[in-house]
Design a protein around this motif. Structure first.
Motif, PDB file in Angstrom:
ATOM      1  N   ALA A  29      -8.897  -4.730  -1.293  1.00  0.00           N
ATOM      2  CA  ALA A  29      -7.667  -4.831  -0.194  1.00  0.00           C
ATOM      3  C   ALA A  29      -8.132  -6.071   0.625  1.00  0.00           C
ATOM      4  CB  ALA A  29      -7.871  -3.991  -0.193  1.00  0.00           C
ATOM      5  N   ALA A  30      -7.247  -6.065   1.458  1.00  0.00           N
ATOM      6  CA  ALA A  30      -7.068  -7.455   1.935  1.00  0.00           C
ATOM      7  C   ALA A  30      -8.282  -7.366   2.439  1.00  0.00           C
ATOM      8  CB  ALA A  30      -5.906  -7.116   2.846  1.00  0.00           C
ATOM      9  N   ASN A  31      -9.252  -8.523   3.005  1.00  0.00           N
ATOM     10  CA  ASN A  31      -9.802  -8.970   3.979  1.00  0.00           C
ATOM     11  C   ASN A  31     -11.229  -8.010   3.436  1.00  0.00           C
ATOM     12  OD1 ASN A  31     -11.439 -10.900   5.811  1.00  0.00           O
ATOM     13  ND2 ASN A  31     -11.078  -9.322   7.332  1.00  0.00           N
ATOM     14  N   GLN A  32     -12.120  -7.538   2.078  1.00  0.00           N
ATOM     15  CA  GLN A  32     -12.956  -7.231   1.966  1.00  0.00           C
ATOM     16  C   GLN A  32     -14.070  -8.196   1.784  1.00  0.00           C
ATOM     17  OE1 GLN A  32     -13.445  -3.976   2.442  1.00  0.00           O
ATOM     18  NE2 GLN A  32     -11.310  -4.101   3.042  1.00  0.00           N
ATOM     19  N   THR A  33     -15.194  -7.556   1.658  1.00  0.00           N
ATOM     20  CA  THR A  33     -16.008  -8.344   0.862  1.00  0.00           C
ATOM     21  C   THR A  33     -17.084  -7.887   0.004  1.00  0.00           C
ATOM     22  OG1 THR A  33     -16.889  -8.752   3.813  1.00  0.00           O
ATOM     23  CG2 THR A  33     -18.571  -9.040   1.354  1.00  0.00           C
ATOM     24  N   VAL A  34     -17.741  -8.805  -0.662  1.00  0.00           N
ATOM     25  CA  VAL A  34     -17.899  -8.906  -2.143  1.00  0.00           C
ATOM     26  C   VAL A  34     -19.218  -9.333  -1.981  1.00  0.00           C
ATOM     27  CG1 VAL A  34     -18.135  -9.135  -4.690  1.00  0.00           C
ATOM     28  CG2 VAL A  34     -15.688  -8.815  -3.721  1.00  0.00           C
ATOM     29  N   ARG A  35     -20.112  -8.748  -2.163  1.00  0.00           N
ATOM     30  CA  ARG A  35     -22.135  -8.848  -2.400  1.00  0.00           C
ATOM     31  C   ARG A  35     -22.236  -9.489  -3.849  1.00  0.00           C
ATOM     32  NH1 ARG A  35     -26.645  -6.663   1.003  1.00  0.00           N
ATOM     33  NH2 ARG A  35     -24.972  -7.092   2.478  1.00  0.00           N
ATOM     34  N   ILE A  36     -22.656 -10.565  -4.056  1.00  0.00           N
ATOM     35  CA  ILE A  36     -23.077 -10.659  -5.722  1.00  0.00           C
ATOM     36  C   ILE A  36     -25.048 -10.829  -4.805  1.00  0.00           C
ATOM     37  CG2 ILE A  36     -23.546 -12.261  -7.500  1.00  0.00           C
ATOM     38  CD1 ILE A  36     -20.792 -13.089  -6.268  1.00  0.00           C
ATOM     39  N   GLU A  37     -26.024 -10.129  -5.456  1.00  0.00           N
ATOM     40  CA  GLU A  37     -27.290 -10.377  -5.867  1.00  0.00           C
ATOM     41  C   GLU A  37     -28.637 -11.719  -6.284  1.00  0.00           C
ATOM     42  OE1 GLU A  37     -29.052  -8.198  -3.534  1.00  0.00           O
ATOM     43  OE2 GLU A  37     -27.248  -6.906  -3.198  1.00  0.00           O
ATOM     44  N   ALA A  38     -28.816 -11.928  -5.499  1.00  0.00           N
ATOM     45  CA  ALA A  38     -29.467 -12.943  -6.379  1.00  0.00           C
ATOM     46  C   ALA A  38     -30.125 -12.924  -7.857  1.00  0.00           C
ATOM     47  CB  ALA A  38     -30.299 -14.209  -5.108  1.00  0.00           C
ATOM     48  N   GLU A  39     -30.715 -12.015  -8.044  1.00  0.00           N
ATOM     49  CA  GLU A  39     -31.254 -11.008  -9.274  1.00  0.00           C
ATOM     50  C   GLU A  39     -30.167 -11.156 -10.348  1.00  0.00           C
ATOM     51  OE1 GLU A  39     -31.135  -6.908  -6.847  1.00  0.00           O
ATOM     52  OE2 GLU A  39     -31.090  -9.768  -6.892  1.00  0.00           O
ATOM     53  N   ASP A  40     -29.078 -11.612  -9.841  1.00  0.00           N
ATOM     54  CA  ASP A  40     -27.759 -11.566 -11.030  1.00  0.00           C
ATOM     55  C   ASP A  40     -26.855 -12.575 -10.490  1.00  0.00           C
ATOM     56  OD1 ASP A  40     -27.563  -8.514 -11.137  1.00  0.00           O
ATOM     57  OD2 ASP A  40     -26.876  -8.087  -9.800  1.00  0.00           O
ATOM     58  N   ALA A  41     -27.694 -13.925 -10.549  1.00  0.00           N
ATOM     59  CA  ALA A  41     -27.222 -15.116 -10.355  1.00  0.00           C
ATOM     60  C   ALA A  41     -28.067 -16.560 -11.251  1.00  0.00           C
ATOM     61  CB  ALA A  41     -27.143 -15.887  -9.097  1.00  0.00           C
ATOM     62  N   TYR A  42     -28.146 -17.101 -11.477  1.00  0.00           N
ATOM     63  CA  TYR A  42     -28.762 -17.984 -11.636  1.00  0.00           C
ATOM     64  C   TYR A  42     -29.852 -19.167 -11.108  1.00  0.00           C
ATOM     65  CZ  TYR A  42     -25.092 -17.513 -15.212  1.00  0.00           C
ATOM     66  OH  TYR A  42     -24.266 -17.502 -16.778  1.00  0.00           O
ATOM     67  N   TRP A  43     -31.031 -18.908 -11.068  1.00  0.00           N
ATOM     68  CA  TRP A  43     -31.920 -19.398 -10.759  1.00  0.00           C
ATOM     69  C   TRP A  43     -32.904 -20.366 -10.783  1.00  0.00           C
ATOM     70  CZ3 TRP A  43     -32.595 -14.474 -11.476  1.00  0.00           C
ATOM     71  CH2 TRP A  43     -33.187 -14.043 -12.145  1.00  0.00           C
TER      72      TRP A  43
END
Length: 192
Positions: A29-43
Motif C-alpha cells: 500500500a502507500a508508502n511501504q518499504t520493500v527489503r531486498i537481501e544482498a544474497e538475492d542480488a548479483y555481486w
C-alpha cells in the motif's frame, strides 16, 4: 462425458501453469518499504558464498577480493564490475517517481570518520549525476555490527532500474564491510 472433458481440461491447465515460474512480486500500500537481501542480488568482487553473521537480516555478502570504487566513480556512474566490489540490485517499479532508499551493511569503521555507503542508480543511463551517499546512523569506531544508513531520495524510472551499491568507497579509508540489504520505500508496488 462433459464432466470428464472438463476435468481433463482443468488438469491440463494446472499442469501447464505449474511449469511457469512465479514472479517475485511484492506489492504494498502507500508508502511501504520493500527489503531486498544482498544474497538475492548479483555481486561482484566478493566471496562466492554468502555467510551468516549475528544481527544480519539474512546472510551477508562479504570477503571482498576486488577494490572499492571512489565516490567520484559512483557519482558519475563510471563503475566496472570486473574491478570493483559491487552489489547490484534490480528493481522494477510501475511508475516513475521519487523513492526513499536505505541500506544495511556490516561495517568495521575507523573512529575518526563519518562513513557512508554509496549507490549509483541506473549508471548506464547516461545521466550526469547518478550517485548518492548514504550516511550510516551508527557510531564511529563500530566494528562488525549491522548499521543502517539514513534514507536518501532517488528518482527511479518506470520499469527496470539497476542500483549498484558498495558499503563504502575507497576514499574513506575504512577497514572492511559486508553487504546485507537495500530498502526501498514508495507509493507503488516494487518487484525484484
Amino acid at each position: 462425458m462433459k464432466i470428464k472433458r472438463t476435468l481433463a481440461m482443468v488438469l491440463c491447465l494446472c499442469m501447464a501453469l505449474s511449469y511457469i515460474p512465479a514472479l517475485n512480486l511484492v506489492a504494498h500500500a502507500a508508502n511501504q518499504t520493500v527489503r531486498i537481501e544482498a544474497e538475492d542480488a548479483y555481486w561482484y568482487g566478493y566471496g562466492s558464498t554468502p555467510k551468516t553473521v549475528s544481527g544480519a537480516s539474512g546472510k551477508v555478502v562479504g570477503d571482498a577480493t576486488g577494490t572499492y570504487a571512489t565516490w567520484e566513480e559512483f557519482r558519475t556512474g563510471k563503475l566496472t564490475k570486473k574491478i570493483h566490489n559491487l552489489v547490484v540490485f534490480c528493481v522494477d517499479v510501475p511508475a516513475a517517481g521519487t523513492y526513499q532508499v536505505a541500506v544495511g551493511n556490516r561495517v568495521c569503521m575507523n573512529a575518526t570518520t563519518t562513513p557512508y555507503a554509496a549507490i549509483a542508480v541506473n549508471p548506464l543511463s547516461g545521466a550526469s549525476t547518478v550517485g548518492y551517499k548514504l550516511t550510516y546512523t551508527g557510531q564511529a569506531g563500530t566494528s562488525g555490527v549491522i548499521l543502517k544508513s539514513k534514507e536518501v531520495s532517488v528518482q527511479l524510472q518506470k520499469g527496470r532500474n539497476v542500483i549498484y551499491m558498495a558499503p563504502f568507497t575507497s576514499d574513506q579509508n575504512e577497514k572492511w564491510a559486508d553487504a546485507d540489504y537495500i530498502e526501498i520505500t514508495g507509493d507503488h508496488a516494487v518487484r525484484h
